[in-house]
Design a protein around this motif. Structure first.
Motif, PDB file in Angstrom:
ATOM      1  N   HIS A 119      -1.973  -6.959   1.402  1.00 35.68           N
ATOM      2  CA  HIS A 119      -0.718  -7.700   1.617  1.00 35.68           C
ATOM      3  C   HIS A 119      -1.012  -9.039   2.293  1.00 35.68           C
ATOM      4  O   HIS A 119      -0.412 -10.070   1.941  1.00 35.68           O
ATOM      5  CB  HIS A 119       0.226  -6.859   2.462  1.00 35.68           C
ATOM      6  CG  HIS A 119       1.535  -7.519   2.753  1.00 35.68           C
ATOM      7  ND1 HIS A 119       2.509  -7.677   1.791  1.00 35.68           N
ATOM      8  CD2 HIS A 119       2.025  -8.100   3.890  1.00 35.68           C
ATOM      9  CE1 HIS A 119       3.542  -8.310   2.317  1.00 35.68           C
ATOM     10  NE2 HIS A 119       3.272  -8.578   3.589  1.00 35.68           N
ATOM     11  N   GLN A 120      -1.931  -9.005   3.247  1.00 33.09           N
ATOM     12  CA  GLN A 120      -2.290 -10.231   3.969  1.00 33.09           C
ATOM     13  C   GLN A 120      -3.035 -11.224   3.079  1.00 33.09           C
ATOM     14  O   GLN A 120      -2.926 -12.436   3.271  1.00 33.09           O
ATOM     15  CB  GLN A 120      -3.169  -9.892   5.187  1.00 33.09           C
ATOM     16  CG  GLN A 120      -2.466  -9.103   6.270  1.00 33.09           C
ATOM     17  CD  GLN A 120      -1.368  -9.903   6.960  1.00 33.09           C
ATOM     18  OE1 GLN A 120      -1.514 -11.112   7.160  1.00 33.09           O
ATOM     19  NE2 GLN A 120      -0.262  -9.251   7.295  1.00 33.09           N
ATOM     20  N   SER A 121      -3.786 -10.704   2.121  1.00 32.97           N
ATOM     21  CA  SER A 121      -4.631 -11.596   1.308  1.00 32.97           C
ATOM     22  C   SER A 121      -3.980 -12.029   0.005  1.00 32.97           C
ATOM     23  O   SER A 121      -4.568 -12.810  -0.749  1.00 32.97           O
ATOM     24  CB  SER A 121      -5.958 -10.883   0.997  1.00 32.97           C
ATOM     25  OG  SER A 121      -5.722  -9.760   0.171  1.00 32.97           O
ATOM     26  N   GLY A 122      -2.786 -11.488  -0.291  1.00 31.29           N
ATOM     27  CA  GLY A 122      -2.095 -11.889  -1.515  1.00 31.29           C
ATOM     28  C   GLY A 122      -2.553 -11.156  -2.754  1.00 31.29           C
ATOM     29  O   GLY A 122      -2.261 -11.579  -3.875  1.00 31.29           O
ATOM     30  N   ILE A 123      -3.277 -10.069  -2.575  1.00 28.73           N
ATOM     31  CA  ILE A 123      -3.729  -9.256  -3.722  1.00 28.73           C
ATOM     32  C   ILE A 123      -2.813  -8.047  -3.863  1.00 28.73           C
ATOM     33  O   ILE A 123      -2.427  -7.420  -2.873  1.00 28.73           O
ATOM     34  CB  ILE A 123      -5.192  -8.818  -3.525  1.00 28.73           C
ATOM     35  CG1 ILE A 123      -6.112 -10.020  -3.723  1.00 28.73           C
ATOM     36  CG2 ILE A 123      -5.572  -7.683  -4.476  1.00 28.73           C
ATOM     37  CD1 ILE A 123      -7.577  -9.723  -3.575  1.00 28.73           C
ATOM     38  N   THR A 124      -2.472  -7.714  -5.087  1.00 33.02           N
ATOM     39  CA  THR A 124      -1.612  -6.555  -5.357  1.00 33.02           C
ATOM     40  C   THR A 124      -2.460  -5.336  -5.694  1.00 33.02           C
ATOM     41  O   THR A 124      -3.324  -5.409  -6.574  1.00 33.02           O
ATOM     42  CB  THR A 124      -0.671  -6.858  -6.547  1.00 33.02           C
ATOM     43  OG1 THR A 124       0.146  -7.988  -6.221  1.00 33.02           O
ATOM     44  CG2 THR A 124       0.220  -5.653  -6.838  1.00 33.02           C
ATOM     45  N   LEU A 125      -2.233  -4.253  -4.975  1.00 31.16           N
ATOM     46  CA  LEU A 125      -2.919  -3.000  -5.293  1.00 31.16           C
ATOM     47  C   LEU A 125      -2.003  -2.131  -6.146  1.00 31.16           C
ATOM     48  O   LEU A 125      -0.854  -1.876  -5.776  1.00 31.16           O
ATOM     49  CB  LEU A 125      -3.288  -2.240  -4.011  1.00 31.16           C
ATOM     50  CG  LEU A 125      -4.279  -2.911  -3.065  1.00 31.16           C
ATOM     51  CD1 LEU A 125      -4.648  -1.951  -1.929  1.00 31.16           C
ATOM     52  CD2 LEU A 125      -5.536  -3.371  -3.790  1.00 31.16           C
ATOM     53  N   VAL A 126      -2.513  -1.705  -7.272  1.00 32.47           N
ATOM     54  CA  VAL A 126      -1.791  -0.792  -8.157  1.00 32.47           C
ATOM     55  C   VAL A 126      -2.430   0.591  -7.972  1.00 32.47           C
ATOM     56  O   VAL A 126      -3.551   0.823  -8.409  1.00 32.47           O
ATOM     57  CB  VAL A 126      -1.891  -1.240  -9.628  1.00 32.47           C
ATOM     58  CG1 VAL A 126      -1.129  -0.279 -10.533  1.00 32.47           C
ATOM     59  CG2 VAL A 126      -1.383  -2.674  -9.773  1.00 32.47           C
ATOM     60  N   VAL A 127      -1.718   1.480  -7.277  1.00 33.52           N
ATOM     61  CA  VAL A 127      -2.325   2.738  -6.838  1.00 33.52           C
ATOM     62  C   VAL A 127      -1.743   3.917  -7.619  1.00 33.52           C
ATOM     63  O   VAL A 127      -0.528   4.018  -7.784  1.00 33.52           O
ATOM     64  CB  VAL A 127      -2.097   2.950  -5.326  1.00 33.52           C
ATOM     65  CG1 VAL A 127      -2.705   4.283  -4.868  1.00 33.52           C
ATOM     66  CG2 VAL A 127      -2.709   1.789  -4.538  1.00 33.52           C
ATOM     67  N   ARG A 128      -2.624   4.791  -8.078  1.00 33.49           N
ATOM     68  CA  ARG A 128      -2.221   6.040  -8.727  1.00 33.49           C
ATOM     69  C   ARG A 128      -2.912   7.194  -7.996  1.00 33.49           C
ATOM     70  O   ARG A 128      -4.114   7.157  -7.781  1.00 33.49           O
ATOM     71  CB  ARG A 128      -2.603   6.045 -10.210  1.00 33.49           C
ATOM     72  CG  ARG A 128      -1.902   4.989 -11.034  1.00 33.49           C
ATOM     73  CD  ARG A 128      -0.406   5.290 -11.207  1.00 33.49           C
ATOM     74  NE  ARG A 128       0.251   4.281 -12.028  1.00 33.49           N
ATOM     75  CZ  ARG A 128       0.833   3.173 -11.548  1.00 33.49           C
ATOM     76  NH1 ARG A 128       0.815   2.947 -10.240  1.00 33.49           N
ATOM     77  NH2 ARG A 128       1.414   2.316 -12.363  1.00 33.49           N
ATOM     78  N   GLU A 129      -2.132   8.211  -7.660  1.00 30.31           N
ATOM     79  CA  GLU A 129      -2.679   9.344  -6.914  1.00 30.31           C
ATOM     80  C   GLU A 129      -3.048  10.496  -7.848  1.00 30.31           C
ATOM     81  O   GLU A 129      -2.383  10.709  -8.866  1.00 30.31           O
ATOM     82  CB  GLU A 129      -1.655   9.827  -5.883  1.00 30.31           C
ATOM     83  CG  GLU A 129      -1.354   8.789  -4.818  1.00 30.31           C
ATOM     84  CD  GLU A 129      -0.354   9.301  -3.781  1.00 30.31           C
ATOM     85  OE1 GLU A 129       0.122  10.452  -3.928  1.00 30.31           O
ATOM     86  OE2 GLU A 129      -0.065   8.557  -2.828  1.00 30.31           O
ATOM     87  N   VAL A 130      -4.105  11.215  -7.476  1.00 26.89           N
ATOM     88  CA  VAL A 130      -4.506  12.412  -8.227  1.00 26.89           C
ATOM     89  C   VAL A 130      -4.741  13.550  -7.240  1.00 26.89           C
ATOM     90  O   VAL A 130      -5.075  13.333  -6.077  1.00 26.89           O
ATOM     91  CB  VAL A 130      -5.792  12.172  -9.055  1.00 26.89           C
ATOM     92  CG1 VAL A 130      -5.537  11.208 -10.191  1.00 26.89           C
ATOM     93  CG2 VAL A 130      -6.927  11.677  -8.169  1.00 26.89           C
TER      94      VAL A 130
END
Length: 290
Positions: A160-171
């Motif tokens: 969030h601080q660096s401007g990158i979006t994390l697309v997270v999927r849980e298993v």
């Protein structure tokens, strides 16, 4: 007669000294097993911490009660090397515990009680700096919250601080990994592979490689060994420095009675790249990162 009495006093002194318990070692090293990787880190530990050491290798015994051993041997600190050793040492509360080369440290949960040490990954910011340097803005992660939930929470905050979006999927099972990856089609510019024993297994590696090839996105991982499996880059820890870092922490804890252990990120990493994969993906790795 005098000579006889002196000899008798000397013999009694030897018997008394022999009956005294040996001085307890400063550090009880609880080692999961005997392995070259552990020895590499222990060399670094010994170079930074000069406390006396007693070693207990769990794999040499059918069962070991580490809490009881600590109570009897009275070390001033426990160094737990590997996941089995850390699990066996988590209930120790008499002295600080320093974990080393244990995946469960600093990945699944935050530090608690007397347990701390040095994690097997650098801070999430180090990976995010690499993603920014190669022009990536959307990063996909497949993970099991029970194994890497704490690290992911930190990664989200740093992203969030660096401007990158994390697309997270849980298993919750390795069988789910391939399907979760395919859900990321057209939604990510790169994949971030964590040391997550559910998402990343020998059986799921092909799914990561297939996704990378099909959708032209690089896989950035934590170990050079995955470059041969199709990953583009890895940030590898330096095991000797990891041990040295743990030794420095132990030295501080031994010097300050009552101090609590803390959880640290690995500070020294090396970037490795699969040049064939990066060339095929058209990736430019800045020279300063090499």
């Amino acid at each position: 007669m005098e000579l006889l009495m002196r000899a008798l006093r000397y013999l009694v002194a030897l018997l008394v000294l022999g009956a005294l318990p040996a001085r307890a070692a400063d550090i009880l090293v609880v080692q999961s097993s005997r392995s070259a990787a552990y020895e590499e880190s222990l060399r670094g530990f010994r170079s930074a911490c000069k406390g006396t050491v007693q070693t207990l290798v769990l794999s040499d015994y059918a069962e070991v009660d580490v809490v009881r051993v600590v109570k009897e041997e009275q070390p001033r600190l426990v160094l737990a090397v590997g996941d089995a050793a850390l699990a066996a040492s988590r209930k120790v509360d008499r002295v600080p515990v320093v974990g080393l080369l244990a995946l469960s440290l600093n990945l699944a949960k935050g530090p608690a009680g007397s347990v701390g040490g040095v994690g097997v990954l650098p801070a999430p910011e180090r990976y995010l700096e690499l993603f920014k340097a190669i022009g990536v803005r959307r990063v996909g992660i497949v993970h099991d919250p029970a194994r890497t939930g704490h690290y992911l929470k930190r990664a989200r905050a740093a992203a969030h601080q660096s401007g990158i979006t994390l697309v997270v999927r849980e298993v919750r099972s390795p069988k789910e990994t391939a399907a979760r990856l395919e859900q990321m089609q057209d939604a990510v510019d790169a994949l971030w592979m964590l040391p997550d024993g559910t998402a990343v297994t020998a059986e799921t590696l092909e799914a990561f490689s297939r996704f990378s090839l099909r959708h032209k996105v690089p896989v950035v991982t934590f170990s050079e060994q995955y470059l041969a499996k199709g990953a583009a880059m890895s940030l590898d820890i330096d095991r000797t420095d990891l041990g040295r870092q743990a030794g420095e922490l132990a030295t501080v804890l031994l010097a300050h009675v009552g101090a609590r252990s803390m959880a640290l990120d690995a500070r020294k990493v090396r970037l490795h790249a699969n040049d064939t994969v990066t060339r095929n993906l058209g990736l430019e790795i800045p020279a300063e990162l090499r």
